[in-house]
Design an enzyme around this catalytic site. Sequence first.
Site, PDB file in Angstrom:
ATOM      1  N   ASN A   1       1.118  -1.518   0.196  1.00 26.66           N
ATOM      2  CA  ASN A   1       0.025  -0.006   0.390  1.00 26.66           C
ATOM      3  C   ASN A   1       0.779   1.424   0.303  1.00 26.66           C
ATOM      4  OD1 ASN A   1       0.415   0.681   2.788  1.00 26.66           O
ATOM      5  ND2 ASN A   1      -0.828  -1.612   3.150  1.00 26.66           N
TER       6      ASN A   1
ATOM      7  N   ALA B   1       2.350   1.980  11.562  1.00 25.14           N
ATOM      8  CA  ALA B   1       1.684   0.623  10.492  1.00 25.14           C
ATOM      9  C   ALA B   1       0.970   0.699   9.824  1.00 25.14           C
ATOM     10  CB  ALA B   1       2.854  -0.260  10.043  1.00 25.14           C
TER      11      ALA B   1
ATOM     12  N   ASP C   1      -3.797 -10.283  12.668  1.00 25.57           N
ATOM     13  CA  ASP C   1      -3.978  -9.345  13.581  1.00 25.57           C
ATOM     14  C   ASP C   1      -3.442  -8.229  14.636  1.00 25.57           C
ATOM     15  OD1 ASP C   1      -4.809  -6.598  14.356  1.00 25.57           O
ATOM     16  OD2 ASP C   1      -7.261  -6.959  13.719  1.00 25.57           O
ATOM     17  N   ILE C   2      -2.098  -7.835  13.701  1.00 22.72           N
ATOM     18  CA  ILE C   2      -1.265  -7.669  15.006  1.00 22.72           C
ATOM     19  C   ILE C   2      -1.224  -7.085  16.142  1.00 22.72           C
ATOM     20  CG2 ILE C   2       1.314  -6.597  15.006  1.00 22.72           C
ATOM     21  CD1 ILE C   2       1.553  -6.581  12.145  1.00 22.72           C
TER      22      ILE C   2
ATOM     23  N   PHE D   1      -4.150   2.593  14.779  1.00 25.01           N
ATOM     24  CA  PHE D   1      -4.824   3.538  13.538  1.00 25.01           C
ATOM     25  C   PHE D   1      -5.720   2.813  13.427  1.00 25.01           C
ATOM     26  CE2 PHE D   1      -1.018   6.099  15.165  1.00 25.01           C
ATOM     27  CZ  PHE D   1      -1.114   7.256  14.148  1.00 25.01           C
TER      28      PHE D   1
ATOM     29  N   LYS E   1     -10.076  -4.619  19.065  1.00 26.76           N
ATOM     30  CA  LYS E   1      -8.034  -4.890  19.451  1.00 26.76           C
ATOM     31  C   LYS E   1      -8.172  -4.628  20.655  1.00 26.76           C
ATOM     32  CE  LYS E   1      -8.054  -3.158  14.692  1.00 26.76           C
ATOM     33  NZ  LYS E   1      -7.256  -4.455  13.745  1.00 26.76           N
TER      34      LYS E   1
END
Length: 390
Positions: free
Chosen positions: A207, A272, A301-302, A318, A336
């Site tokens: 991206n 990021a 999904d970090i 973010f 999250k």
Amino acid sequence: MSKNILIGISGGIAVYKVCTLVRLLKKHDYNVKIIMTEHATKFVAPLTFESLSGEDVVVDMFDAYNKLHIGHITLAKQADAVVICPATANIIAKMACGIADDMLSTTVLAATCPMLVCPAMNTNMYNNVATQQNIDTLKKRGVHIVESNSGELACGDVGKGRMTEPQQIFDAIQILLATKQDLSGKKVVVTVGATAEKLDDVRVITNNSSGKMGFAICSEALARGASVTAIVARHTAQIPEGINVVNVDSTQEMYDAVMHQKDNTDIFVMAAAPADYRPKQKAASKLKADSVTLELVKNIDIAAQVGKTKGDKILVTFAAETDNGVDNARKKLKSKNADFVVLNNVKDGKVFGSDYNSITIVDKKDTQEYQQLPKTQVAKIIIDKAVSLL
């Protein structure tokens, strides 16, 4: 109140880079005064710096006495920081020996504020024992040195001696002038840039993230006393001085690097843009068909994985959204287990690569909008919020 930066410019080809530094400082509301040596004026005319800074440039020591009461003392007392760039071998030697024979060296000798020196010279001059001893002498006296870069020099030689880039000098000035040390003893991990997933040995899914926002957060955290580790994927922005860097390519590699840091980190900032999907299988050879059908699978999904085990650590995530931004950010806040979400509206495509950003901070209680601010200022807002939760 705006800080006063006194820039001392000595004579070298890198003088032209100082134009960009002055523009950066003025853009961020610093007051800039400039002293040039006679040799420096042979590379760029004082009028250029007067136009950029909005202030008279001082060259001749006795002209300054007509404009300022005891010119070198006045300039030294007014400065919150003195920045010597480019710093030639000559001015470094003068500073080390306490020689005061022109306006710049005399003012430097009178200054008691923090001082930053940016060496720039031929690689043989830089590596000369005398120059290295002089630099060591300045370091021992508390002078901050922005190390030279290696590369091709103006004379054609290759080696260390190139003055570092204006953005890195600006970052160093911000760190030098930081008054808050509210992250002293804390460790901050920031993810930066765009991960890439290989389709074959040539093509990737990625991206447009430049890394500017992530590196601005790194600089702010470092300026406030934190030990900063940046887990860095693809980026176009310059890496700030003074941070620890872990380079990664894929989302899985970024996840592994983040997990490796999780036990001794106080604040995670997930700035990021990891690729959400990867090919189910990477092609063994370069794809050459007229049309290709890809089967994609979801990446880990970090941020969510950090949220599962974060305990009392702070997690900032973010959200880049095109529609229903606040609603989607609230969902991510919960899924999250983040402490707050920084929402970007990316529908117009003006966020990636820009020096400015408009954000909405979404937490469990409230939302707060900030419109069109420099990313350096956005970084301050984000770190302020994170610190308030510690």
